[in-house]
Design an enzyme around this catalytic site. Structure first.
Site, PDB file in Angstrom:
ATOM      1  CD  GLN A 176      -2.810  -1.066   2.489  1.00  0.00           C
ATOM      2  OE1 GLN A 176      -2.922  -2.087   3.152  1.00  0.00           O
ATOM      3  NE2 GLN A 176      -3.417   0.045   2.844  1.00  0.00           N
ATOM      4  NE  ARG A 235     -13.331   0.391   4.117  1.00  0.00           N
ATOM      5  CZ  ARG A 235     -14.028  -0.159   3.157  1.00  0.00           C
ATOM      6  NH1 ARG A 235     -14.188  -1.447   3.126  1.00  0.00           N
ATOM      7  NH2 ARG A 235     -14.581   0.571   2.209  1.00  0.00           N
ATOM      8  CB  CYS A 236      -9.672   2.841  11.226  1.00  0.00           C
ATOM      9  SG  CYS A 236      -8.368   2.402  12.342  1.00  0.00           S
ATOM     10  CD  GLU A 287      -9.266   4.495   6.542  1.00  0.00           C
ATOM     11  OE1 GLU A 287      -9.195   5.455   7.311  1.00  0.00           O
ATOM     12  OE2 GLU A 287      -8.309   3.951   6.027  1.00  0.00           O
TER      13      GLU A 287
END
Ligand code: CDP
Length: 783
Positions: free
Chosen positions: A220, A367-368, A737
């Protein structure tokens, strides 16, 4: 300045049909699809024990297997100074174990063979003799005097990693002591895992002739990974190329560097042959970056009328065997201090202690935005517990305490400056749309009949888009992000980014930003990410930072191009620059709209007929350092019905009203919300990576670690309000998110609400039918 078309298409030249969305995802361009001539395969040997001394490793039988090329152990790496690697949290982690193992499935040896089956078979023949050591599973016991010290490599002989605190401890304690009403909740946000569709993996290809190392990587953050490979491995950075092709989902799992990557690189460096390493699903669940594992306690103080005064939060963070959390350097507990949520509190204090246990390392931002999910869950649970204490409707309590829309920018007691918000408007839309009053009446009637129905509310705020660079860095690299746009002579464009999509649709949305800013149709703009040889340097995609950072950089780079285009247009039109007006796609002379030059004509002139004092070409790059983070928010409402006989929870309705400022592409935003809600549902009701007392992983396969299917997933209802970010170039905030951050509390609040009249105040996630049924049994309500 802001122009969005909220209904269809969004910014710039609208994308009107689903078919026009340009997901590169799904084209079959994944790391496991990379097959290079002569490529061989690596397989990791992993520890069956959670804590054990390595007495001996015998590789003779494995080496004798035809097709086996090499076997690497920790001792081999130690000779090259590579047995340990730095983590993104300033700790270090064993690449291959030396001396002892610290968690089940830890990497012990790496077998390289001509095909993956031979590698797997040979790995089984590597004989490792272990001597078991006492195992530490419970983080609450990590600091007990009798607890085994796990990390003997550290100077500090304790399992304590860090203590971090923020806020005014004294004022908060006083406010809590003096308050007439108090509410307390102990909430465990369980260890869970992003479980992306594609597991982690790489192909390392070292070319002895050129001295170049190319690594195809599920990354990523390709640039940051290249820099770390250069710093740790000692290879000149210009001789390393990291290519991150399609990566089937990331969700934070593909931010850290894993031992398998390092082993494949070492194997390729030593053999001169390309080496592929792809982990299995169980390896992914058992050894790569887990998320959450926060044991949290929140206390809220309030007046009798429900005005909240202060919040005190104390958290114990289980980081496993190595602190490999991916987060900005200055924030050992990430952005957890957003835990005052969207409530206007005078005092707050938050402290977090991190400890080691015999579990897989991590603490990644699933996802945060670095622990925001834990914070949002905690405050939204705590507010519901306070509402119960006050016997007040949870909506009324929230309304009473929201930061008013005229108070922005708002400085929170824990130090953040919220850029903008209108929580009341967002909540009202959600209440109207779901028919809140009617649902409450229905609930009353159902209760009279002994039926169980619950309504859960979560009014959360997020904090996304790290930088600013003066406060945020990862491993010392400042958190900005970038875009480079080149306009070709025929007016077509290529846009290269420092971020890296994992399926979020960057290929579509960045093209739309260029279209919005320059009037070049989105279809004429190619978007490229993930190749460090071509893309400008960037920190990558996680923590919903792409739109707030690289999205902003794209707009600014396009505006730089527009300024140069103005000079060329003035030359072509024989007018002064000041006399020109811009409308997307062309410059024209003020008052004479027909005297115009399109961006395509200007692009052609940039290479064929540009002013003598202006250099040729039409391109720009921007490295955008955001002045602040963006603060998206939303109201999520969940309605559940519970079967008394089985404890089964049925989500009857779920409404998500999000506000991410101006929207680039509503269809993509909608897709992001649907996906994140499905993950939130799974976390709330189904998922946990648990351990037995010996440190054996209980959630290492999809038989135990459950993914939601279409059967469990309800029809999501969505809506939005639009409160633009005042500092972002086109008023956008991140969205990826929000659904994962905001939804767990809505699901749990709904179940607790269904059982609240029985005296239930809290249930830890995952809220399974078994847990609910046991509560009902205890209360004598299963009949
Ligand atoms: O960093 P990441 O891409 O995961 O998150 P994001 O910035 O929230 O963007 C997720 C997707 O939604 C991207 O394709 C964005 O361009 C899109 N988006 C949008 O269309 N409008 C917004 N206001 C925010 C995001």
């Amino acid at each position: 300045m802001f122009k969005t078309t909220p209904e269809v298409g969004g910014m710039g030249h609208p994308i009107k049909r689903k078919e026009d969305l340009r997901f590169i995802q799904g084209k079959g361009n994944y790391v496991d699809d990379v097959n290079l001539p002569g490529m061989v395969y690596g397989q990791l040997v992993r520890s069956p024990y959670a804590h054990a001394k390595i007495v001996s490793i015998n590789t003779e039988k494995a080496k004798a297997v035809p097709g086996v090329l090499a076997i690497i152990t920790g001792e081999d790496l130690a000779k090259a100074g590579l047995a340990w690697m730095p983590t993104l949290s300033g700790d270090k982690q064993m690449v291959l174990a030396t001396g002892k193992v610290l968690f089940q499935a830890q990497e012990v040896a790496f077998v390289v063979a001509e095909d993956r089956y031979t590698a797997a078979d040979a790995a089984e023949l590597v004989e490792v003799e272990y001597e078991e050591l006492p195992v530490l599973v419970d983080p609450k016991k990590a600091q007990d005097p009798g607890a085994p010290i796990l990390r003997e490599d550290r100077e500090e002989k304790s399992n304590h990693i860090f203590h971090w605190e923020v806020g005014d401890k004294q004022a908060t304690s006083k406010a809590i002591a003096d308050a007439p009403v108090k509410a307390k909740v102990n909430a465990f946000f369980q260890r869970c895992h992003p479980a992306p569709l594609e597991t982690c993996g790489c192909v390392a290809d070292f070319n002895r002739a050129t001295g170049r190392l190319t690594v195809y990587l599920t990354s990523q953050a390709p640039h940051a990974h290249r820099t770390l490979f250069a710093l740790v491995g000692g290879i000149p950075e210009n001789n390393i190329r990291v290519i991150s092709p399609d990566i089937g989902g990331g969700f934070g799992n593909k931010v850290p560097i894993y031992p398998g990557y390092v082993c494949a690189i070492v194997a390729s460096l030593t053999t001169g042959i390309p080496v592929k390493w792809i982990e299995t699903r169980s390896e992914n669940l058992m050894s790569t970056g887990f998320a959450r594992d926060y044991h949290m306690e929140a206390e809220i103080a309030a007046d009798k009328d429900g005005k909240m005064k202060a919040l005190r939060v104390k958290t114990l963070a289980d980081h496993g065997a190595f602190n490999a959390a991916a987060q900005p350097t200055k924030f050992p507990a990430g952005l957890f201090s957003i835990c005052t949520g969207n409530y206007d509190l005078k005092d707050a204090f938050c402290e977090v202690d991190g400890v080691y246990t015999n579990k897989a390392p991590g603490g990644i931002a699933y996802r945060c935005s670095f622990r925001v999910t834990e914070a949002a869950y905690l405050i939204e649970r705590a507010v519901d517990v306070l509402a119960q204490e006050l016997k007040m409707d949870p909506v009324e309590l929230r309304r009473k305490n929201f930061i008013a829309s005229n108070k922005f920018p708002y400085k929170s007691p824990l130090g953040w400056e919220y850029d903008s918000g209108d929580y009341e408007k967002n909540l009202k839309l959600a209440l109207d749309k779901i028919g809140y009053d009617a649902l409450r009446k229905e609930q009353q009637e159902k209760r009279k009949k002994g039926e169980l129905m619950g309504i859960g509310i979560s009014t959360f705020v997020e904090i996304v888009g790290a930088g600013p660079a003066h406060t945020f860095d990862i491993a010392g690299i400042k958190m900005f992000d970038s875009a480079e746009i080149r306009i070709h002579p025929t007016g077509k464009a290529i846009c290269r980014m420092g971020t890296k999509s994992q399926g979020q649709g960057h290929e579509t949305t960045y093209a739309q930003i260029v279209a919005q800013e320059l009037g070049i149709p989105a279809a004429d703009v190619t978007v490229e990410e993930g190749d460090t040889d071509t893309a400008p340097y960037g920190l990558g995609t996680y923590a919903s930072r792409s739109t707030p950072t690289s999205g902003a950089a794209t707009a600014i780079a396009a505006r730089k191009i527009r300024e140069k285009a103005r000079k060329i247009a003035a030359y072509l039109l024989e007018a002064s620059e000041q006399d020109l007006e811009w409308e997307p796609g062309k410059f024209y002379v003020k008052g004479s709209p027909t005297k115009a030059k399109t961006i395509q004509e200007i692009a052609f002139a940039a290479y064929t007929n540009h002013p003598p004092d202006v250099e040729a070409g039409l391109e720009a790059v921007d490295y955008y350092n955001p002045p602040n983070l963006t603060f998206p928010f939303g109201t999520y409402i969940c309605v559940v019905d519970i079967d008394k006989g089985t404890g089964e929870i049925k989500v009857r309705r779920f409404l998500a009203v999000d506000d991410c400022g101006n929207i680039i592409n509503p269809m993509i935003v909608e897709g992001q919300i649907h996906g994140g809600l499905a993950e939130g549902l799974a976390i709330a009701f189904m998922q946990q990576i648990d351990y037995d007392e010996n440190g054996n992983v209980q959630g290492g396969t999809f038989m135990d670690y459950l993914l939601p299917t279409a059967v469990e997933t309800p029809n999501w209802e969505t809506d939005k309000t639009v409160t633009p970010s005042p500092h972002h170039p086109f008023g956008a905030k991140g969205i990826g998110e929000s659904p994962n951050v905001g939804s767990p509390a809505a699901f749990v609040n709904a179940v607790v609400d269904a059982l609240a009249h029985l005296g239930v105040k809290h249930i830890d996630m995952p809220v399974t039918p078994w847990k609910v049924w046991n509560i009902l049994k205890e209360k004598g309500r299963t009949g």
